[in-house]
Design a protein around this motif. Structure first.
Motif, PDB file in Angstrom:
ATOM      1  N   LEU A  53       0.830  -1.215   0.000  1.00 17.12           N
ATOM      2  CA  LEU A  53       0.000   0.000   0.000  1.00 17.12           C
ATOM      3  C   LEU A  53       0.865   1.266   0.000  1.00 17.12           C
ATOM      4  N   ARG A  86      -0.513  12.436  -4.754  1.00 13.60           N
ATOM      5  CA  ARG A  86      -1.305  12.103  -3.561  1.00 13.60           C
ATOM      6  C   ARG A  86      -2.374  13.166  -3.312  1.00 13.60           C
ATOM      7  N   PHE A  92      -6.656   8.641   1.691  1.00 11.89           N
ATOM      8  CA  PHE A  92      -6.162   7.633   2.638  1.00 11.89           C
ATOM      9  C   PHE A  92      -7.146   7.473   3.794  1.00 11.89           C
ATOM     10  N   PHE A  94      -7.206   5.572   7.555  1.00  7.62           N
ATOM     11  CA  PHE A  94      -6.322   4.883   8.499  1.00  7.62           C
ATOM     12  C   PHE A  94      -7.131   4.161   9.568  1.00  7.62           C
ATOM     13  N   GLN A  95      -6.447   3.225  10.188  1.00  7.79           N
ATOM     14  CA  GLN A  95      -7.062   2.457  11.277  1.00  7.79           C
ATOM     15  C   GLN A  95      -7.508   3.375  12.423  1.00  7.79           C
ATOM     16  N   ARG A 159     -13.356  12.686   4.360  1.00  8.02           N
ATOM     17  CA  ARG A 159     -12.124  13.431   4.074  1.00  8.02           C
ATOM     18  C   ARG A 159     -11.367  12.800   2.889  1.00  8.02           C
ATOM     19  N   LEU A 169      -6.827   4.404  -0.556  1.00  6.12           N
ATOM     20  CA  LEU A 169      -6.095   3.314   0.091  1.00  6.12           C
ATOM     21  C   LEU A 169      -6.522   3.266   1.549  1.00  6.12           C
ATOM     22  N   ASP A 171      -6.047   1.265   5.080  1.00 12.11           N
ATOM     23  CA  ASP A 171      -5.247   0.278   5.813  1.00 12.11           C
ATOM     24  C   ASP A 171      -5.973  -0.091   7.105  1.00 12.11           C
TER      25      ASP A 171
ATOM     26  N   ALA B 319       0.767  12.774   4.203  1.00 14.76           N
ATOM     27  CA  ALA B 319       0.051  11.725   3.471  1.00 14.76           C
ATOM     28  C   ALA B 319      -0.973  12.327   2.511  1.00 14.76           C
ATOM     29  N   LEU B 320      -1.578  13.450   2.919  1.00 21.80           N
ATOM     30  CA  LEU B 320      -2.596  14.068   2.066  1.00 21.80           C
ATOM     31  C   LEU B 320      -1.976  14.857   0.916  1.00 21.80           C
ATOM     32  N   GLY B 321      -0.633  14.903   0.896  1.00 24.48           N
ATOM     33  CA  GLY B 321       0.029  15.515  -0.252  1.00 24.48           C
ATOM     34  C   GLY B 321       0.602  16.895   0.005  1.00 24.48           C
ATOM     35  N   PHE B 419       2.381   5.361   7.551  1.00 26.53           N
ATOM     36  CA  PHE B 419       1.275   4.463   7.877  1.00 26.53           C
ATOM     37  C   PHE B 419       1.464   3.860   9.261  1.00 26.53           C
ATOM     38  N   GLN B 423      -0.869   4.624  12.462  1.00 30.77           N
ATOM     39  CA  GLN B 423      -1.648   3.539  13.051  1.00 30.77           C
ATOM     40  C   GLN B 423      -1.402   3.441  14.548  1.00 30.77           C
TER      41      GLN B 423
END
Lengths: 232, 424
Positions: A53, A86, A92, A94-95, A159, A169, A171, B319-321, B419, B423
């Motif tokens: 990923l 991106r 994205f 997320f958990q 979002r 993606l 996760d 992550a959002l760029g 990531f 997490q």
């Protein structure tokens, strides 16, 4: 729609240094994803799901092989170009939701649009629409601390979807949710996938998620052991 | 985007109120400390200038070597001519004659026997001539404790602590016992017109103030005085101007074998005041440096802790760029806003407190009773033009520097670990 290829990975290998030796997370993966797919990469912990990923999300580079994302070979992209892809084309989930606690639901969903320099009117319209998709129109002024876990994840989906990305993606998106909330957010994502033709790729080992997938890719020790279509 | 970031800044107390409080406190302390040191050292220098050293002082070379003994026998002669030439050559400087002398003050009883007696340091100044400016310079109206100022020859002022010690009251007759310029014994009677308090324990312990004409008569110093003091136009000592005048005067009167030839000294060359002046000019820079350093460390830590708290946010934004440079820039912009706002608040509070302490002062005269140098008993701050901006240097610089240091982590961060981080 589902036939146009937007992601392809060729002979993808990823090795991480571990002390004096190396750990191989992915070993010569070859995969293609088409627009509008609702797929999942499944497998036990350490099988390489998140690494795959990361590479598809342009957050990491492969050691060997390449990933072509929306026609762009990942190895040739600069950090800035990767960030741009991106920003414009990826969402994205997320958990742990990762909502910004000091901002309202509206502002959290609005944030990706600010990076795209959209006008205030366009942003407002898009955010309200995204909140309507996930059924949180009445919570736009709430702060994340005032929401349940399921509601937070729905905000995170809004979002991710607000800029109508080509690829989302996710996760382990249900790892912190109970069964009811898991089904609710999966139904929401399934609906958005169908309505907006957004490609969803999950990394998961949750059976609830797997039951919604139309394609299941099983990774074992960094290799694709099965790639099966579950629903047409 | 800017509006969005400001909203976050205002709502997150860890990002705004806490650093704001740290910056405001640091700026306030910088200003208070600067104005305090400038005030205390400046007042000490001023008090010394007015009472003893002038901004410039002319004396004989022999007197220069024995200045601490106040020797009247080594005084300048022909001072009428000398002061005229000084006024011609250096018209922007105010020149006045002073005689500093020592002796015994005797308080007789009703039988003219000694009731009490004590040594004193005397200052003779031109008190009766309005044009001399000595009454204003010595702030006689302000320092008068009891009685009145001398209005006719034969009237003197006695320092209040000295008067108390000897049991002297206003209108008492006292006797000065000393020696003339030529080494003969001199005994003169005076009336105590009033008592004064200079605010400097060294002088208040045992001194008298007398008109210079009375002193000349008593010490047989017609057309002579042991010191000619010069005061540059400003109320505060101007080292550059004093140096210029001194160099010019001393060039005209080169060193030779005549021990009674005049020589000029600056304020900084007397009573170790040079150290105070250097300290005063260096101290502001030193304080700023220390505060910049200390606040940088504090704010660096605050920014690091804030950065750790915002690790998720930074990761999400990446992550959002959002680009690393943009995130870094926005954090610096935030710190600039906090730095400016904190500096304005700190400067307002610091200047207000400094103003209050400039007006009221802190009376430490009880603690200064045994002081061996001329120092004011009431310590005051002094708001100089520098005080208006000095706090902004550490306030803004340290805040931005702290954030810049803390923000380096953003560039070291591997996007690939996002990531995992997000997490956790």
């Amino acid at each position: 729609m589902e036939n146009s290829e937007i992601i392809s990975v060729h002979d993808l290998t990823k090795r991480f240094p571990m002390g004096l030796s190396e750990f191989t997370a992915l070993r010569g993966i070859n995969l293609e994803f088409s627009r509008g797919e609702f797929s999942g990469v499944v497998g036990p912990s350490g099988s390489g799901k998140t690494t795959l990923l990361n590479i598809i999300g342009l957050l990491d580079n492969p050691t060997d092989g390449d990933a072509i994302i929306l026609g762009n070979p990942s190895r040739s992209l600069s950090v800035r170009e990767a960030a741009m892809i991106r920003r414009k084309h990826m969402g994205f989930i997320f958990q742990t939701y990762n909502l910004l606690p000091v901002y309202t639901v509206f502002e959290n969903v609005e944030f990706p649009l600010l990076l795209l320099s959209m006008s205030t009117g366009e942003r407002k319209k898009a955010v309200l629409e995204a909140l309507a998709w996930v059924g949180l129109s009445d919570k736009e002024k709430s702060k994340p601390a005032q929401l349940s876990g399921g509601e937070c994840q729905r905000v995170a989906i809004a979002r991710a979807m607000v800029k109508r990305p080509d690829i989302v993606l996710a996760d382990e998106p249900t790892a912190n949710l109970d069964a009811d909330n898991s089904h609710h957010i999966l139904q929401t994502m399934e609906k958005l996938n169908k309505e907006l033709h957004t490609t969803f790729i999950f990394a998961t080992h949750d059976e609830k998620v797997i039951s919604y997938l139309r394609r299941k890719i099983t990774l074992v020790d960094g290799k694709v052991s099965h790639d099966e279509v579950l629903k047409p | 985007m800017i509006k969005f970031l400001i909203k976050g800044l205002l709502r997150d107390s860890h990002r705004s109120r806490l650093p704001l409080a740290v910056v405001a406190t640091g700026v306030m302390l910088t200003i208070l400390l600067t104005t305090w040191i400038t005030g205390v050292l400046g007042d000490s220098i001023n008090l010394n200038a007015k009472l003893a050293t002038g901004h410039l002082k002319v004396m004989t070379r022999a007197y220069r070597e024995n200045m601490d003994q106040l020797p009247v026998d080594l005084a300048l002669t022909g001072t009428d001519e000398l002061i005229k030439s000084l006024r011609t050559d250096f018209p922007s400087v105010s020149w006045v004659e002073r005689i500093e002398f020592g002796g015994l003050l005797d308080l007789p009883d009703e039988n003219n026997e000694t009731k009490s007696q004590g040594p004193f340091a005397g200052i003779a100044a031109d008190l009766f001539n309005e044009g001399s400016g000595e009454r204003e310079r010595l702030s006689l109206d302000k320092i008068l404790v009891d009685g009145k100022l001398p209005s006719s020859p034969g009237e003197i002022l006695v320092s209040s602590m000295f008067a108390q010690k000897l049991g002297i009251k206003v209108r008492d007759k006292v006797t000065f016992i000393g020696s003339t310029m030529f080494g003969e014994m001199t005994i003169n009677n005076y009336t105590v017109a009033g008592t004064i308090r200079y605010g400097s324990a060294l002088l208040d312990r045992g001194s008298i103030l007398i008109d210079i004409s009375d002193a000349r008569k008593a010490l047989d110093m017609e057309d002579a005085s042991n010191e000619i003091l010069g005061f540059t136009g400003s109320d505060y000592y101007d080292d550059a101007k004093a140096t210029e005048v001194m160099v010019s005067f001393n060039k005209k009167h080169p060193e030779d074998h005549d021990q009674f030839a005049p020589v000029m000294l600056r304020l900084r060359d007397q009573n170790d005041l040079g150290t105070l002046i250097d300290l005063m000019s260096g101290v502001v820079g030193l304080i700023s440096f220390i505060f910049i350093l200390a606040m940088s460390v504090v704010l660096w830590n605050a920014a690091l802790i804030g950065g750790l708290r915002r690790y998720g946010e930074v990761g999400l934004r990446l992550a959002l760029g959002e680009e690393k440079g943009h995130i870094y820039g926005s954090m610096i912009a935030e710190s600039l806003i906090v730095g400016i706002a904190g500096s304005v608040i700190g400067a307002s509070v610091g200047l207000s407190l400094s103003y209050l302490m400039q007006q009221k002062g802190i009376d430490l005269s009880k603690m200064m009773e045994n002081a061996t140098m001329i120092m004011p008993g009431v310590f005051r701050t002094r708001i100089t033009p520098q005080a208006w901006y000095i706090g902004f240097i550490p306030g803004i610089f340290a805040t931005v520097l702290g954030t810049m240091l803390a923000g380096v982590g953003i560039f070291r961060r591997q996007t690939a670990t996002l990531f995992k981080e997000l997490q956790s």
